[in-house]
Design an enzyme around this catalytic site. Structure first.
Site, short mmCIF file in Angstrom:
data_model
loop_
_atom_site.label_atom_id
_atom_site.label_comp_id
_atom_site.label_asym_id
_atom_site.label_seq_id
_atom_site.Cartn_x
_atom_site.Cartn_y
_atom_site.Cartn_z
N ARG A 128 0.63 -1.16 0.09
CA ARG A 128 0.16 0.15 0.05
C ARG A 128 0.86 1.15 0.09
NH1 ARG A 128 -2.80 -3.31 3.47
NH2 ARG A 128 -4.62 -4.20 2.78
N LYS A 150 3.61 11.37 -11.20
CA LYS A 150 2.66 10.63 -12.23
C LYS A 150 3.30 9.49 -12.24
CE LYS A 150 -0.17 13.81 -14.74
NZ LYS A 150 -0.35 14.31 -16.04
N GLU A 192 11.29 18.31 -24.68
CA GLU A 192 10.19 18.69 -23.48
C GLU A 192 10.95 19.98 -22.61
OE1 GLU A 192 7.64 16.97 -22.49
OE2 GLU A 192 7.80 15.17 -23.59
N GLU A 244 -3.71 17.82 -11.47
CA GLU A 244 -3.95 18.00 -12.55
C GLU A 244 -5.49 18.55 -12.54
OE1 GLU A 244 -2.08 16.02 -16.04
OE2 GLU A 244 -3.76 16.97 -17.34
N ARG A 248 -1.67 22.41 -14.39
CA ARG A 248 -0.83 21.20 -14.75
C ARG A 248 -0.98 20.67 -16.28
NH1 ARG A 248 1.62 16.28 -10.94
NH2 ARG A 248 2.96 15.42 -12.82
N ASN A 252 0.71 19.59 -20.76
CA ASN A 252 0.52 18.85 -21.99
C ASN A 252 0.39 19.46 -23.35
OD1 ASN A 252 -0.16 16.56 -20.46
ND2 ASN A 252 -2.33 17.27 -20.01
N HIS A 255 0.52 17.81 -26.63
CA HIS A 255 0.07 16.24 -26.42
C HIS A 255 -1.06 15.71 -27.13
CE1 HIS A 255 3.58 16.64 -23.70
NE2 HIS A 255 3.46 15.41 -23.18
N HIS A 259 0.05 12.68 -29.23
CA HIS A 259 -0.39 11.45 -28.92
C HIS A 259 -1.03 10.77 -30.00
CE1 HIS A 259 -0.29 11.62 -24.19
NE2 HIS A 259 0.67 11.37 -24.71
N HIS A 273 8.46 9.41 -28.19
CA HIS A 273 7.39 10.37 -27.51
C HIS A 273 7.82 11.95 -27.84
CE1 HIS A 273 4.69 11.98 -24.39
NE2 HIS A 273 5.70 12.65 -23.86
N1 LIG Z 1 5.27 10.51 -15.45
C1 LIG Z 1 5.46 11.29 -16.29
O1 LIG Z 1 5.09 12.78 -15.81
C2 LIG Z 1 5.72 11.46 -17.63
C3 LIG Z 1 6.14 12.45 -18.24
C4 LIG Z 1 6.62 12.35 -19.81
C5 LIG Z 1 6.67 11.00 -20.21
N2 LIG Z 1 6.48 10.05 -19.48
C6 LIG Z 1 6.64 8.54 -19.74
O2 LIG Z 1 8.18 8.34 -20.07
C7 LIG Z 1 8.41 7.55 -21.27
C8 LIG Z 1 9.36 7.80 -22.16
O3 LIG Z 1 10.68 8.10 -21.17
P1 LIG Z 1 12.06 7.80 -22.01
O4 LIG Z 1 12.10 8.97 -23.27
O5 LIG Z 1 12.95 8.23 -20.81
O6 LIG Z 1 12.11 6.53 -22.53
P2 LIG Z 1 12.62 5.14 -22.00
O7 LIG Z 1 12.43 4.82 -20.64
O8 LIG Z 1 12.50 4.00 -22.93
O9 LIG Z 1 14.38 5.46 -22.37
C9 LIG Z 1 14.79 5.65 -23.67
C10 LIG Z 1 15.90 4.64 -24.02
O10 LIG Z 1 16.90 5.01 -23.67
C11 LIG Z 1 17.68 3.91 -23.02
N3 LIG Z 1 18.34 4.56 -21.77
C12 LIG Z 1 18.01 5.23 -20.52
N4 LIG Z 1 19.05 5.91 -20.03
C13 LIG Z 1 20.30 5.72 -20.89
C14 LIG Z 1 21.58 6.09 -20.83
N5 LIG Z 1 22.03 6.84 -19.79
N6 LIG Z 1 22.32 5.67 -21.80
C15 LIG Z 1 21.87 5.10 -22.79
N7 LIG Z 1 21.03 4.51 -22.86
C16 LIG Z 1 19.90 4.85 -22.07
C17 LIG Z 1 16.39 3.14 -22.28
O11 LIG Z 1 17.19 2.00 -22.49
C18 LIG Z 1 15.50 3.32 -23.69
O12 LIG Z 1 16.03 2.35 -24.72
C19 LIG Z 1 7.00 7.29 -21.92
O13 LIG Z 1 6.45 5.99 -21.24
C20 LIG Z 1 6.22 8.40 -21.32
O14 LIG Z 1 4.78 7.85 -21.17
C21 LIG Z 1 5.84 10.04 -18.15
#
Ligand SMILES: NC(=O)c1ccc[n+]([C@@H]2O[C@H](COP(=O)([O-])OP(=O)(O)OC[C@H]3O[C@@H](n4cnc5c(N)ncnc54)[C@H](O)[C@@H]3O)[C@@H](O)[C@H]2O)c1
Length: 375
Positions: A128, A150, A192, A244, A248, A252, A255, A259, A273
């Site tokens: 929990r 999030k 971003e 949000e 917040r 987006n 987005h 999306h 993304h």
């Molecule tokens: N929670 C939130 O507020 C929020 C906001 C924006 C995006 N997201 C989510 O984030 C995700 C995308 O995140 P991302 O772009 O970081 O993708 P990811 O986590 O898939 O990482 C991208 C790639 O980089 C590699 N990688 C990571 N760190 C590395 C490093 N230091 N050196 C070499 N390779 C490395 C990973 O293995 C992967 O292949 C999506 O699922 C999206 O929905 C969440």
């Protein structure tokens, strides 16, 4: 805007959420301080590292060394968005339980946004609610997904549909970890960074126009300045609107369009993304100008800046070709930002002045997209 900091000096940005407040520590080499910081926050706690297989190979041993004797276990999941799944949620939860991670212990999310979202959601659910720490290793995660609490996995119906708000107790953003990040991933994360300027800080966007090269090259302290400025803005927005219900949503920007393109590309490596969001932000500015809300010259600046750093600015650049209008409209209608058939968009009055437009006529959007695709 504050002056760029010196490269060696960690910056601390506070996320002010009452008893759920925490620090974002940003700087080159800050990973080495992980153990000392965890001991100070939770004396006697054990740790479970959650990571993906790529990051495990690159950073598991450095992270275990940085824990300086704190007992730890490690669970890794396959690299990629596919791991934000019920199957991996189960695998990580079972590993945390099997590793005897109790209330009072810590989950360490070591990776990009995929690992952060998955590990954070597991931390929210196991027993929990366990405390967790974000150690973001992509630019996108350092400026966006690791901050704000999030957490989510994906459902067959769409992305991020099963999750929870669960704030970390610390974010440790070591900019040296970005040295191994593939250029395309860095660029996607940069979208971003630019988003913060576009949505609420025209001065920061102008700074990026002048300094993007140094941010990409990691020269001086430009990268740290860009990350810290982004985190400050996200922290301020999250502090005003944690769940949000208002402001917040500005995060987006780009987005709703973005999306739809991501979904049309099957949430695959065809379109990352951040690439989808870059295209979405260009369209949000074009649409704002078309509605007479913002000056066309601002749209041109956004297009030029993104094209200059190698981000997509035209629908025709979506790999596999432009999705049809009906597909795009259907995908946007499925987006969670739809209320009673009307579309909610984040639009802009100018660079640095985005606002929530909750009542956009779908016919206007369709006409805009038809003209844009035809161009
Ligand atoms: N929670 C939130 O507020 C929020 C906001 C924006 C995006 N997201 C989510 O984030 C995700 C995308 O995140 P991302 O772009 O970081 O993708 P990811 O986590 O898939 O990482 C991208 C790639 O980089 C590699 N990688 C990571 N760190 C590395 C490093 N230091 N050196 C070499 N390779 C490395 C990973 O293995 C992967 O292949 C999506 O699922 C999206 O929905 C969440």
């Amino acid at each position: 805007m504050t002056a760029p900091l010196r490269a060696s000096e960690p910056v601390v940005v506070k996320v002010a959420l009452g008893e759920r407040s925490y620090d974002i520590v940003i700087g080159r080499g800050v990973l080495a301080s992980l153990g000392a910081r965890l001991r100070a926050l939770r004396p006697g706690a054990k740790a479970a590292i959650v990571t993906d297989q790529t990051v495990e190979r690159l950073l598991r041993s450095a992270t275990e060394r940085a824990l300086t004797g704190i007992p730890s276990t490690c669970v890794s999941v396959p690299t990629g968005e596919g791991s934000k799944s019920f199957a991996m949620f189960e695998r990580v939860c079972e590993a945390l339980i099997a590793g005897r991670i109790e209330r009072g212990d810590l989950v360490v999310a070591l990776g990009g946004g995929v690992v952060g979202d998955l590990a954070g959601f597991c931390a929210a659910a196991v027993r929990r609610g366990l405390d967790y720490v974000q150690v973001p290793t992509t630019l996108l995660a350092q400026v966006d997904s690791s901050v704000g609490g999030k957490t989510a996995i994906d459902s067959a119906h769409g992305k991020n549909l099963v999750g929870a708000f669960h704030q970390p107790i610390l974010v440790l953003a070591d900019t040296a970890l970005l040295d191994t990040l593939p250029g395309r991933e860095f660029r996607a994360g940069y979208a971003e960074v630019a988003k913060y300027g576009l949505l609420g800080d025209a001065g920061f966007f102008a700074w990026l126009e002048a300094n993007a090269k140094d941010v990409f090259a990691g020269a001086g302290a430009a990268r740290e300045h860009a990350i810290a400025t982004s985190c400050r803005m996200k922290a301020a927005i999250v502090a005003r609107d944690e769940r949000e219900t208002g402001d917040r949503a500005l995060l987006n920007l780009g987005h709703t369009f973005g999306h739809a393109f991501e979904a049309a590309a099957g949430f695959s490596d065809r379109l990352l993304h951040g690439e989808a969001i870059a295209l979405g932000m260009v369209l949000a500015f074009e649409f704002s100008a078309r509605l007479g809300l913002s000056p066309p010259a601002d749209t041109e600046r956004v297009r030029q800046h993104f094209a200059g750093v190698g981000l997509p600015i035209r629908i025709a650049e979506v790999p596999g070709g432009a999705p049809g209008i009906d597909v795009l409209m259907e995908l946007m209608a499925q987006d969670k930002k739809v209320k009673r058939g009307r579309l909610t968009f984040i639009l802009a009055r100018s660079i640095g002045a985005a606002f929530v437009a909750p009542d956009i006529d779908a016919a206007e959007v369709r006409a805009f997209l038809a003209d844009t695709i035809a161009r």
